[in-house]
Design an enzyme around this catalytic site. Structure first.
Site, PDB file in Angstrom:
ATOM      1  N   GLU A 280      14.803   6.763  -3.961  1.00  0.00           N
ATOM      2  CA  GLU A 280      13.843   5.967  -3.179  1.00  0.00           C
ATOM      3  C   GLU A 280      13.860   4.531  -3.690  1.00  0.00           C
ATOM      4  OE1 GLU A 280      12.269   5.258  -0.691  1.00  0.00           O
ATOM      5  OE2 GLU A 280      10.313   6.242  -0.615  1.00  0.00           O
ATOM      6  N   ASP A 281      13.463   3.590  -2.833  1.00  0.00           N
ATOM      7  CA  ASP A 281      13.422   2.191  -3.273  1.00  0.00           C
ATOM      8  C   ASP A 281      12.149   1.880  -4.059  1.00  0.00           C
ATOM      9  OD1 ASP A 281      11.843   2.523  -1.003  1.00  0.00           O
ATOM     10  OD2 ASP A 281      12.571   0.736   0.030  1.00  0.00           O
TER      11      ASP A 281
ATOM     12  N   ASP B 196       4.669   3.059  -3.822  1.00  0.00           N
ATOM     13  CA  ASP B 196       3.499   2.185  -3.739  1.00  0.00           C
ATOM     14  C   ASP B 196       2.268   3.068  -3.976  1.00  0.00           C
ATOM     15  OD1 ASP B 196       1.538   0.391  -3.066  1.00  0.00           O
ATOM     16  OD2 ASP B 196       2.359  -0.190  -1.147  1.00  0.00           O
TER      17      ASP B 196
ATOM     18  N   PHE C 220       3.798  -7.630  -2.130  1.00  0.00           N
ATOM     19  CA  PHE C 220       4.798  -7.081  -1.217  1.00  0.00           C
ATOM     20  C   PHE C 220       6.142  -7.714  -1.537  1.00  0.00           C
ATOM     21  CE2 PHE C 220       6.995  -5.979   2.662  1.00  0.00           C
ATOM     22  CZ  PHE C 220       6.545  -4.678   2.857  1.00  0.00           C
TER      23      PHE C 220
ATOM     24  N   ARG D  43      16.666  -7.399   4.346  1.00  0.00           N
ATOM     25  CA  ARG D  43      17.552  -6.401   3.740  1.00  0.00           C
ATOM     26  C   ARG D  43      18.845  -7.071   3.275  1.00  0.00           C
ATOM     27  NH1 ARG D  43      15.045  -1.388   4.850  1.00  0.00           N
ATOM     28  NH2 ARG D  43      14.251  -1.140   6.952  1.00  0.00           N
TER      29      ARG D  43
HETATM   30  P1  IMP Z   1       3.887   4.683  -0.373  1.00  0.00           P
HETATM   31  O1  IMP Z   1       3.817   5.884   0.527  1.00  0.00           O
HETATM   32  O2  IMP Z   1       2.627   3.865  -0.290  1.00  0.00           O
HETATM   33  O3  IMP Z   1       4.260   5.012  -1.781  1.00  0.00           O
HETATM   34  O4  IMP Z   1       5.000   3.729   0.229  1.00  0.00           O
HETATM   35  C1  IMP Z   1       6.341   3.971   0.072  1.00  0.00           C
HETATM   36  C2  IMP Z   1       7.177   3.297   1.128  1.00  0.00           C
HETATM   37  O5  IMP Z   1       6.550   2.122   1.643  1.00  0.00           O
HETATM   38  C3  IMP Z   1       8.489   2.844   0.557  1.00  0.00           C
HETATM   39  O6  IMP Z   1       9.492   3.783   0.807  1.00  0.00           O
HETATM   40  C4  IMP Z   1       8.758   1.552   1.307  1.00  0.00           C
HETATM   41  O7  IMP Z   1       9.506   1.818   2.464  1.00  0.00           O
HETATM   42  C5  IMP Z   1       7.428   1.039   1.716  1.00  0.00           C
HETATM   43  N1  IMP Z   1       6.934  -0.045   0.817  1.00  0.00           N
HETATM   44  C6  IMP Z   1       5.890   0.021  -0.034  1.00  0.00           C
HETATM   45  N2  IMP Z   1       5.702  -1.144  -0.680  1.00  0.00           N
HETATM   46  C7  IMP Z   1       6.691  -1.954  -0.243  1.00  0.00           C
HETATM   47  C8  IMP Z   1       7.055  -3.316  -0.563  1.00  0.00           C
HETATM   48  O8  IMP Z   1       6.462  -4.005  -1.397  1.00  0.00           O
HETATM   49  N3  IMP Z   1       8.129  -3.806   0.099  1.00  0.00           N
HETATM   50  C9  IMP Z   1       8.843  -3.094   1.019  1.00  0.00           C
HETATM   51  N4  IMP Z   1       8.534  -1.833   1.344  1.00  0.00           N
HETATM   52  C10 IMP Z   1       7.466  -1.264   0.721  1.00  0.00           C
END
Ligand code: IMP
Length: 219
Positions: A134-135, A138, A187, A200
């Site tokens: 995963e990237d 959050d 972000f 990207r």
């Molecule tokens: P979570 O479910 O809140 O943990 O969010 C995870 C997903 O949200 C990641 O796979 C990203 O695609 C997207 N995401 C969360 N924060 C960022 C950010 O700062 N930049 C870009 N994508 C984000």
């Protein structure tokens, strides 16, 4: 999440502030970024180390699952490193690759989680050692939901690596097995992380500026 963990590199804006003029930025994004948080070269060095850690703890074949789209660059670079490394016993690791599309963000806000994976693709994971790539984590909601779904298909082992984890009070407490960097609650874009599909094509991980948020916002 403990902030001083040696499991990852703690990035904070005071300590790790790179001015945009210090590195090459695509001209079309010049006004859309406020700073460089992690330069591309540092990302690559860290990916190498993460690959080393993963190989050290892996025995036997591995199914490496890329979370699209944001995870594709980390996945590609990580797989490239893993391919070239050997275990402590001198063995290379047979890899097979899977791709899962997950969508959760509109602008810079979470907008519910959708996971696209067919029943057949899920069944393929039964009895295998699976590594999810995963990237960014959050809130942790996306990963917890994905792990719940994949766990139903009884993989032999299910581990997660995320290049980034955000230091945020919105976290549900989920922490992956292998993390590259813990970053401030901002972000970020670049290295395949997007804002409404933009950025990207930027190599460094950067903080988006207000100008960038406005320029590429979806109403
Ligand atoms: P979570 O479910 O809140 O943990 O969010 C995870 C997903 O949200 C990641 O796979 C990203 O695609 C997207 N995401 C969360 N924060 C960022 C950010 O700062 N930049 C870009 N994508 C984000």
């Amino acid at each position: 999440m403990p902030m001083d963990s040696s499991k990852w590199i703690d990035v904070n804006v005071e300590k790790n502030h790179y001015h945009l003029d210090h590195f090459v930025i695509p001209q079309h994004y010049e006004k859309d970024l406020s700073s460089i948080l992690i330069p591309h070269g540092v990302i690559m060095d860290r990916v190498h180390k993460l690959a080393r850690m993963i190989v050290d703890e892996t025995t036997g074949p591995l199914v490496v699952c890329c979370i699209l789209k944001g995870g594709h660059q980390y996945f590609a670079d990580l797989v490239n490193c893993i391919k070239k490394l050997t275990t402590k016993g001198g063995k290379t690791i047979p890899l097979s690759l899977e791709f899962i599309r997950v969508k959760s963000y509109k602008n810079d806000k979470s907008d519910g989680v959708t996971i696209s994976m067919t029943e057949e693709e899920c069944r393929e994971l039964e009895g295998k050692n699976v590594l999810i790539v995963e990237d960014i984590i959050d809130t942790g909601a996306t990963m917890v939901k994905l792990l719940q779904k994949l766990d139903e298909y009884k993989p032999k082992s299910l581990k997660v690596t995320s290049l980034l984890i955000k230091k945020t009070t919105r976290s549900n407490g989920y922490v992956p097995d292998y993390v590259g960097f813990a970053i401030p609650d901002a972000f970020v874009v670049g290295y395949a992380l997007d804002y409404n599909e933009y950025f990207r094509d930027l190599d460094h991980i950067c903080v988006i500026s207000d100008h960038g948020k406005e320029a590429y916002a979806i109403n």
